[in-house]
Write a protein that holds these residues in place. Structure first.
Motif, PDB file in Angstrom:
ATOM      1  N   LEU A  90      -4.248  -0.975   8.503  1.00 35.60           N
ATOM      2  CA  LEU A  90      -3.018  -1.668   8.135  1.00 35.60           C
ATOM      3  C   LEU A  90      -1.831  -1.299   9.018  1.00 35.60           C
ATOM      4  N   LEU A 133       2.924  -7.127  10.761  1.00 36.30           N
ATOM      5  CA  LEU A 133       2.005  -8.134  10.235  1.00 36.30           C
ATOM      6  C   LEU A 133       1.631  -7.818   8.797  1.00 36.30           C
ATOM      7  N   THR A 134       1.360  -6.543   8.538  1.00 34.18           N
ATOM      8  CA  THR A 134       0.977  -6.144   7.178  1.00 34.18           C
ATOM      9  C   THR A 134       2.100  -6.453   6.191  1.00 34.18           C
ATOM     10  N   SER A 158       2.388 -10.093   5.580  1.00 32.97           N
ATOM     11  CA  SER A 158       1.317 -10.590   4.722  1.00 32.97           C
ATOM     12  C   SER A 158       1.596 -10.250   3.274  1.00 32.97           C
ATOM     13  N   ASN A 177      -6.206  -5.540  11.711  1.00 33.80           N
ATOM     14  CA  ASN A 177      -5.461  -5.413  10.464  1.00 33.80           C
ATOM     15  C   ASN A 177      -6.259  -6.067   9.341  1.00 33.80           C
ATOM     16  N   LEU A 210      -5.699  -6.696   6.152  1.00 35.06           N
ATOM     17  CA  LEU A 210      -5.036  -7.666   5.292  1.00 35.06           C
ATOM     18  C   LEU A 210      -4.943  -9.031   5.982  1.00 35.06           C
ATOM     19  N   LEU A 224      -6.553 -12.634   4.873  1.00 33.32           N
ATOM     20  CA  LEU A 224      -5.735 -13.828   4.652  1.00 33.32           C
ATOM     21  C   LEU A 224      -6.243 -14.985   5.507  1.00 33.32           C
TER      22      LEU A 224
END
Lengths: 257, 431, 404
Positions: free
Chosen positions: B37, B46-47, B50, C121, C123, C127
């Motif tokens: 992450l 980005l995390t 999101s 990443n 997450l 998504l």
């Protein structure tokens, strides 16, 4: 096995395959040039030569896997023409073993061996299975009958491929580099099977680079280069006293180390 | 160790080293978060983005779902109950449930019939989908189409039964002659089928009331049921057609090859909607004068042609992926064309093509919604037409479209997951 | 002696039609051809009989007659007095417009999503795969209708922008997002603007020239020249200078509220936007999968080999991975473009007047020329897909790996 090499091979004067003046082109490339060859029943012929010399094409023509454009091929008295019945007759007389085995991966070993007898020879299934088991025992893998080809080693697969051809009860066997795709330790088991077959008097045409095999079982070694037969002789003479320069060069390269 | 053998090159290990745990920073949740992450500033941004996005969606959608009203009979009533709160009027789904599933003209007292047909479909399809299901179920799979036809369209059971008997007669005739030659077998089978169906046709005509269900014309089909019918029927019909087209395209005979190429490329070159227009307004011109083929059947014909072209291309890929040695081995054993195709080439080619075929099937199932454009009332047609246009529910967009998205997603997603599962099964099967 | 193995032609027998490999295929093809001709004859006969019974004929004269209907979004001049032919042309251009816009947007979204699906990443990866799965597994027609519903149900109407207590306002005073469609400023080219445009085009050529020069410098002298910042400078500076030197010849025509509607600027109808967005996000889900598969198809060994030669990650991507991945990505990408173009025929569901809406919709209904209209419609789509396949073949031949 050593004694079999010394024992004189009984060769009849009955003609099994007669090739006369055969020519073949791929497009404008002349692959086979004026091939004349007579194979007698019970003869074991090894065909050697550099790659691209047309050896494989020659034996594939005998089985009508490739078409020849000129000349004639007669197998067991049947002329290979464009008549489908003749082609079928010849194919069921002649067994073929491929470099890459070409077993059918979706069928078990037993089904591989019984498919053609049932559907081409119209043999009842039970009988075809008995025959198949007989030949699988002969190539020493009856216990694998219900496995799939992918579960077998390369050497075992090639032995199954030999058994599959034998199930059609062919009178002539063609081998197209049967050991070239095998790991070194598996070559012997396949060659042993072939030697055994030779000892039973099967007419055999082998394209191979196994010169030991040639010395041991062949009656005749044919050397091909550039689409033509350059030299043919008995194995002793062929290896010890080659005549043609190309043959000498080839032998020095292949036996040089 | 080097100290004991410092002077010599030779070394023999006398004790094996035990395994040791990694340094603390290399394990656990912290490590996972850092790696997955927050690795670098870009990743961290980005995390966070999101997380913000997910928060927005959830905070917007949750009250809408939680306050949802399930039991009013019109939008006005629902709005009244919500009293200004955010909330969904799911009552449109409960109130119009039958319309969404069966369309608005299918007789209410016959709803059990398509429902039963769907349940039986699951049974019938099991042996096809799961190689491990009992083989005897295949028998049921074989009779299912006739049963389903009878259940959905009604009429006397004798009609589909006669066709079934004809096909069985054809099968036995084929078996009898197949050893001689495949072509002979096919011809015998065809003749037997046609003769039996034609001769037997008098039986249902004479006894229209034996084991009869209320007959329902195709134009009364609608709702999600119509999507299901079109999807399953067209996919099943297009498989054999697709195989033939693929074999034809691989053929060495130029005329046959070009016939198949022209057909496939033509179909693949035009949108499905133009083909549906053809079914709607043009196709009738090509039937004999006076014949009255109903719209559903015409649509089935066109969609089947459409998907068979795509399936043919998938199977052609499978055929091309097989090594040439397989063809040669068949030839060298003396098998003829039909035999080597049936026993050697097609079983392997079809297996390779399964993921592609499933993709086409999913695409086709989604495309069945296009029939709403030629004013048929499938699920989308029902929502756009009778439901949104009704005075009670005019303006309920999200609930209805959400439902449509949900239904299609469930069906299509499970089919594609199934195909991935099957791919893995086949990959580890025997190779 | 040269004996040919085939029997001489004199001994031809009828059974050879089936049994001889030379004649066999002719026999089968002949039978197939006869069957085909019979089938066509049967269909043709039915067609003629049916047409006669209905008192119809096949004629394309209707194309020259006045269409008599309005089209609300046109790229060329069109009135209801124009011919059906003109209406079809409007339709063709509208199809091409939405296909073009859709392809660009789908590519951008698809590439971004595809790359993000491989991000490290967790997450983001999740998504993106949710996005891909949801959009791939639901019919595009439903997406089109949903986006259209957003316009109808969510976005404000132009009248909401009016008065003191307006419930909606324009973005930057230049863009208006309304339920009827989007309004955006339109450039107006005054005198002298030709020079600005020319300078701009020249500077684009200049960028290419500069990059060539940099490459040559590297190859000839081993000198590495940075290209990114100079390229950006060449892109912007000359055009901006020219713009001011010529006395700002290019101005913007802002949309403004006149009565109950906006006037001026560029207007994109809600149906166009709904179709464009829906096709883009739907197709992008497929493109994302292609992109991901393409990047994964370049084996790890290639990256490792490049790294072991001492190339830096950016250069590995540009010089080793991308050239190989593009070979895998571009063919399915082009067929996705083709799919998008074909799916644009769903315009008819939201009333966007593409070719299916004009020729296959209103023209067909008004003239009753179903066979002719649908034939022309199919011909158009067929021509497009043949053209795209031709491009694809050229590309495939160009990039084919040179192999033995």
């Amino acid at each position: 096995m050593a004694e079999s090499a010394n024992a004189p091979m009984a060769v009849s004067d009955e003609v099994a395959i007669q090739i006369q003046n055969m020519n073949k082109w791929y497009g404008s490339f002349h692959v086979l040039r004026d091939i004349d060859l007579t194979v007698y029943r019970g003869e074991r012929i090894v065909i050697a030569g550099p790659s691209g010399s047309g050896k494989s094409t020659l034996i594939r023509c005998i089985n009508a896997l490739e078409e020849h454009q000129k000349g004639s091929i007669t197998v067991d008295g049947t002329v290979l023409s464009s008549d489908i019945k003749n082609i079928d007759t010849i194919r069921s007389e002649v067994g073929m073993v491929f470099q890459h085995f070409n077993l059918f991966p979706h069928l078990t070993i037993l089904e591989n061996c019984t498919l053609a007898p049932i559907w081409v020879r119209k043999i009842p299934k039970r009988e075809a299975e008995q025959t198949a088991m007989h030949f699988l025992e002969k190539v020493k893998i009856p216990e694998q009958a219900n496995k799939y080809p992918g579960q077998l080693s390369g050497g075992q697969q090639q032995r199954v491929a030999i058994a599959r051809s034998l199930c059609m009860r062919p009178r002539i066997m063609l081998f197209d580099e049967p050991t070239s795709a095998l790991d070194p330790e598996m070559i012997k088991e396949v060659l042993d099977t072939m030697v055994e077959l030779a000892e039973e008097g099967m007419t055999m045409l082998c394209v191979t680079h196994e010169m030991g095999f040639a010395r041991q079982v062949a009656n005749r070694v044919i050397f091909m280069d550039a689409g033509q037969i350059v030299e043919q002789n008995e194995p002793e003479e062929f290896f010890n006293n080659p005549q043609n320069e190309r043959t000498k060069l080839f032998l020095s390269q292949i036996l040089g180390h | 160790m080097s100290d004991t053998h410092a002077q010599t090159v030779a070394f023999v290990r006398d004790t094996m080293l035990p395994e040791q745990p990694p340094p603390a920073s290399e394990a656990g949740v912290i490590k996972w978060m850092r790696e997955n992450l927050f690795k670098g500033w870009f990743n961290s941004i980005l995390t966070l983005l999101s997380i913000f996005f997910i928060y927005k969606i959830v905070s917007g959608a949750y009250p809408w779902f939680a306050n949802g009203i399930w039991n009013t009979s019109s939008l006005a009533e629902c709005r009244e109950m919500l009293d200004g709160m955010t909330g969904a009027c799911f009552s449109v789904l409960t109130e119009r449930w039958n319309q969404l599933l069966f369309g608005f003209t299918y007789p209410t007292e016959a709803y059990w019939r398509p429902t039963l047909a769907v349940v039986l479909l699951l049974v019938a399809i099991a042996p096809v989908l799961y190689p491990k299901a009992p083989r005897k179920l295949m028998l049921f799979t074989a009779i299912y189409p006739f049963l389903a036809f009878w259940l959905i369209w009604g009429g006397t059971l004798l009609t589909p039964l006669m066709v079934l008997v004809g096909l069985i007669a054809g099968y036995f005739a084929f078996k009898k002659f197949e050893r001689q030659s495949f072509a002979m077998g096919m011809l015998a089978g065809l003749v037997a089928t046609v003769v039996v169906i034609w001769a037997g046709g008098v039986i249902p005509a004479a006894m229209p009331d034996v084991l009869a269900l209320q007959a329902i014309p195709s134009r009364d089909l609608g709702g999600f049921m119509l999507n299901m019918i079109l999807g399953t029927v067209c996919v099943s019909l297009s498989l054999p057609l697709g195989i033939m087209l693929a074999l034809g395209r691989q053929s060495s005979m130029p005329i046959i090859k070009w016939m198949c190429v022209v057909f496939i490329e033509f179909i693949r070159g035009v949108p499905l909607i133009t083909l549906l227009f053809v079914a709607n307004v043009v196709l009738a011109y090509f039937f004999p004068p006076g014949s009255n083929i109903d719209l559903v059947l015409r649509v089935i014909i066109m969609i089947t042609m459409f998907s068979s072209a795509y399936i043919a291309e998938v199977i052609r890929g499978g055929l091309a992926a097989l090594p040439r040695g397989q063809y040669e081995a068949g030839d060298s054993l003396g098998l003829d064309y039909a035999q080597s195709m049936r026993f050697i080439i097609l079983p392997q080619a079809l297996k390779i093509s399964i993921p592609g075929i499933v993709n086409v099937a999913v695409g086709l199932f989604k495309d069945t919604t296009l029939v709403s454009v030629i004013s048929m009332f499938d699920l989308v047609g029902m929502i756009r037409g009778p439901i949104l246009a009704s005075t009670e529910w005019n303006g309920v967009y999200w609930e209805l479209w959400g439902f449509a998205v949900f239904v299609f997603f469930i069906v299509c997603f499970s089919i594609s997951k199934y195909s991935q599962w099957l791919e893995r099964q086949l990959a580890t099967d025997h190779r | 002696m040269s004996t040919i193995s085939d029997p001489p032609s004199g001994s031809f027998q009828l059974s050879m039609l089936i049994n001889d490999t030379r004649y066999r295929s002719y026999t089968f093809q002949f039978i197939a051809l006869i069957l085909l001709i019979l089938a066509f004859a049967y269909l043709g006969y039915n067609l003629l009989a049916n047409l006669q019974a209905a008192g119809l004929n096949i004629s394309y004269k209707f194309l020259g007659e006045p269409a008599g209907y309005d089209i609300n979004q046109t790229l060329i001049d069109y009135t209801s007095q124009s011919s059906h032919w003109r209406a079809s042309l409007v339709g063709v251009l509208n199809t091409l417009l939405v296909a073009f816009l859709g392809c660009i947007m789908a590519t951008v979204i698809g590439v971004v999503v595809g790359v993000l699906r491989l991000s490290n990443n967790w997450l983001v990866r999740q998504l993106m795969s949710i996005y891909v799965e949801i959009f791939r597994n639901v019919p595009v027609l439903i997406w089109i209708l949903i986006i259209m519903a957003v316009f109808i149900a969510v976005l404000p109407q132009p009248r909401d922008f009016r008065g003191e207590d307006a419930t909606a306002s324009m973005v930057f005073g230049a863009f208006a997002f309304t339920g009827r469609g989007f309004y955006s400023p339109a450039p107006v080219f005054g005198p002298g603007s030709g020079v600005v445009v020319a300078v701009f085009l020249a500077s684009i050529a200049g960028i290419f020239a500069f990059r060539n020069y940099a490459k040559k410098a590297l190859y000839d002298r081993g000198q590495l020249i940075p290209t990114l910042w100079p390229s950006l400078a060449i892109f912007f500076i000359p055009a901006i200078l020219a713009f001011f030197v010529m006395g700002r010849p290019i101005t913007l025509d802002l949309p403004s509220l006149q009565g109950f509607n906006f006037q001026g600027g560029i207007f994109m109808r809600n149906s166009l936007i709904a179709l464009w967005f829906a096709l883009s996000i739907y197709t992008a889900a497929f493109i994302a999968e292609n992109v991901r598969a393409g990047i994964l198809a370049v084996s790890k060994g290639q990256t490792e080999a490049a790294a072991s030669l001492g190339l830096r990650p950016g250069r590995i991507m540009n010089l080793v991975v991308l050239p190989q991945a593009l070979r895998v990505i571009i063919p399915p990408l082009i067929s996705q473009y083709l799919n998008l173009t074909k799916n644009s025929s769903l315009a008819i569901a939201v009333g966007y007047m593409d070719l299916t809406g004009t020729l296959g919709g209103i023209t067909l209904n008004q003239t009753g020329r179903a066979i002719e209209a649908i034939f022309l419609l199919m011909l158009f789509y067929l021509a497009i897909s043949l053209a795209i396949s031709a491009i694809m073949n050229v590309y495939n031949n160009a990039v084919k790996l040179k192999e033995r």
